[in-house]
Design an enzyme around this catalytic site. Structure first.
Site, PDB file in Angstrom:
ATOM      1  N   TYR A  33       0.830  -1.203   0.000  1.00  0.00           N
ATOM      2  CA  TYR A  33       0.000   0.000   0.000  1.00  0.00           C
ATOM      3  C   TYR A  33       0.862   1.249   0.000  1.00  0.00           C
ATOM      4  CZ  TYR A  33       0.967   0.980   4.962  1.00  0.00           C
ATOM      5  OH  TYR A  33       1.583   1.287   6.147  1.00  0.00           O
ATOM      6  N   LYS A 148       6.484  -1.878   1.818  1.00  0.00           N
ATOM      7  CA  LYS A 148       5.312  -1.289   2.476  1.00  0.00           C
ATOM      8  C   LYS A 148       4.149  -2.273   2.370  1.00  0.00           C
ATOM      9  CE  LYS A 148       3.282   3.290   3.231  1.00  0.00           C
ATOM     10  NZ  LYS A 148       3.386   3.278   4.678  1.00  0.00           N
ATOM     11  N   GLU A 181      12.443   2.782  13.876  1.00  0.00           N
ATOM     12  CA  GLU A 181      11.547   3.859  13.416  1.00  0.00           C
ATOM     13  C   GLU A 181      10.379   3.890  14.387  1.00  0.00           C
ATOM     14  OE1 GLU A 181       9.858   2.920   9.510  1.00  0.00           O
ATOM     15  OE2 GLU A 181      10.139   0.784   9.889  1.00  0.00           O
ATOM     16  N   LEU A 206      11.193   1.269   6.951  1.00  0.00           N
ATOM     17  CA  LEU A 206      10.559   1.750   5.730  1.00  0.00           C
ATOM     18  C   LEU A 206      11.280   3.033   5.321  1.00  0.00           C
ATOM     19  CD1 LEU A 206       8.165   1.346   3.721  1.00  0.00           C
ATOM     20  CD2 LEU A 206       7.101   3.227   4.955  1.00  0.00           C
TER      21      LEU A 206
HETATM   22  N1  PDD Z   1       2.957   5.252   7.291  1.00  0.00           N
HETATM   23  N2  PDD Z   1       7.599   4.001   8.814  1.00  0.00           N
HETATM   24  C1  PDD Z   1       6.459   3.279   8.780  1.00  0.00           C
HETATM   25  C2  PDD Z   1       6.441   1.950   9.429  1.00  0.00           C
HETATM   26  C3  PDD Z   1       5.322   3.796   8.133  1.00  0.00           C
HETATM   27  O1  PDD Z   1       4.193   3.070   8.080  1.00  0.00           O
HETATM   28  C4  PDD Z   1       5.379   5.088   7.555  1.00  0.00           C
HETATM   29  C5  PDD Z   1       4.196   5.686   6.840  1.00  0.00           C
HETATM   30  C6  PDD Z   1       6.583   5.799   7.639  1.00  0.00           C
HETATM   31  C7  PDD Z   1       6.736   7.158   7.033  1.00  0.00           C
HETATM   32  O2  PDD Z   1       6.809   7.070   5.636  1.00  0.00           O
HETATM   33  P1  PDD Z   1       6.316   8.259   4.702  1.00  0.00           P
HETATM   34  O3  PDD Z   1       7.109   9.439   5.056  1.00  0.00           O
HETATM   35  O4  PDD Z   1       6.611   7.754   3.329  1.00  0.00           O
HETATM   36  O5  PDD Z   1       4.848   8.443   4.974  1.00  0.00           O
HETATM   37  C8  PDD Z   1       7.671   5.222   8.267  1.00  0.00           C
HETATM   38  C9  PDD Z   1       1.739   5.649   6.585  1.00  0.00           C
HETATM   39  C10 PDD Z   1       1.474   7.098   6.632  1.00  0.00           C
HETATM   40  C11 PDD Z   1       0.586   4.801   7.094  1.00  0.00           C
HETATM   41  O6  PDD Z   1       0.802   3.617   7.283  1.00  0.00           O
HETATM   42  O7  PDD Z   1      -0.517   5.313   7.245  1.00  0.00           O
END
Ligand code: PDD
Length: 292
Positions: A33, A148, A181, A206
């Site tokens: 996703y 992801k 993270e 991620l």
């Molecule tokens: N989550 N790490 C994890 C585990 C994440 O699920 C996300 C993003 C990030 C940040 O990535 P980015 O800057 O590309 O949004 C880091 C999204 C927002 C979610 O699962 O809703």
């Protein structure tokens, strides 16, 4: 107004949108996703989100449901039909529908794709000024966190522990004490010598799109940024701690578990980076923002 979802070629009111019970996303979490933000009608870092989606699919040897160009048509249509000015678009691609069996299904199996959107303004400036509390949780995820994947149970459990503690996020810590993270955002610290530190991209985290943009913005502003793993002890002793993510933007962390970070108020560098990130979003160019 009812929300409109895209499901396998059709735009439907969300309450009428359904997926098959033998979809592998449902049975095996065999799907990937993305979440991207639309800010004043303009998508933020759309190209990198689509590139990361393609990479996630490639790493799992999933067929792409359509070209990036066709996907962009769908995204724009979902934004238009849901009248999103500022909000988030969620897209999920699963390996497809097949009788339940662990190996990949027949190569002709069509991947399924769902896209939804909703109005959402992202984390508030008021909250950033005040600073966020985080809890710590053991990072019990698999070894391919760079993908992801919708297999998010470990993230869900960590975030639930944050909710129960009335905290904003849970930062994830491995057995050796490394902060990887957070449950849905990337984690950063700023050391006593003002070096900005975040975990390097690898299979352990991620590779956040916001993370990359913030690294660029910080370096442009003259800050020193180092990508290296850091420990929970370092985070507890840091000058500043913050989080980044699509819906988080840049969020100063002022408390880890029951202990304040530094003097317990939002870090000035984190707030400066948040402002720079906001300026970056405000300056996005509508003419090129949907390019992949
Ligand atoms: N989550 N790490 C994890 C585990 C994440 O699920 C996300 C993003 C990030 C940040 O990535 P980015 O800057 O590309 O949004 C880091 C999204 C927002 C979610 O699962 O809703």
């Amino acid at each position: 107004m009812s929300h409109i979802a895209y499901v396998n070629g059709r735009y439907l009111p969300q309450r009428d949108a359904t997926v098959h019970i033998e979809d592998r996303g449902y049975q095996f979490a065999d799907g990937v996703y993305e979440v991207f933000l639309v800010w004043n009608g303009i998508p933020v870092d759309y190209g990198p989100h689509i590139v990361r989606l393609q990479r996630s699919m490639a790493e799992l040897r999933m067929r792409e449901p359509m070209s990036a160009g066709a996907m962009t048509v769908v995204m724009k249509e979902i934004v238009r039909r849901n009248r999103i000015t500022t909000g988030i678009v969620y897209m999920q691609v699963n390996r497809g529908v097949a009788p339940r069996a662990h190996p990949f299904p027949n190569a002709n199996t069509k991947p399924s794709m769902v896209v939804t959107a909703k109005a959402f303004a992202g984390s508030s400036d008021a909250m950033a000024e005040q600073g966020a509390k985080v809890v710590t949780a053991r990072d019990i995820r698999w070894e391919r966190r760079d993908i992801k994947s919708v297999g998010l149970l470990a993230n869900v459990l960590a975030r639930q522990s944050a909710s129960e503690a009335k905290a904003y996020e849970a930062i994830l810590v491995t057995a050796d004490g490394t902060v990887t993270e957070a449950s849905a955002s990337n984690a950063w610290i700023i050391t006593a010598d003002k070096t900005i530190v975040t975990h390097p991209t690898s299979n352990a985290i991620l590779g956040g799109i916001t993370r990359s943009t913030v690294i660029d913005l910080a370096r442009e502003a003259g800050y020193k940024v180092t990508e290296r793993p850091f420990t929970l002890d370092e985070a507890r002793a840091a000058k500043e701690v913050f989080l980044t993510g699509t819906t988080t933007f840049v969020m100063p962390v002022t408390q880890i578990d029951d202990q304040p970070v530094a003097n317990g108020s939002s870090g000035l560098i984190a707030l400066d980076l948040r402002k720079r990130y906001r300026n970056y979003m405000d300056a996005l160019d509508a003419a090129t923002a949907w390019n992949v």
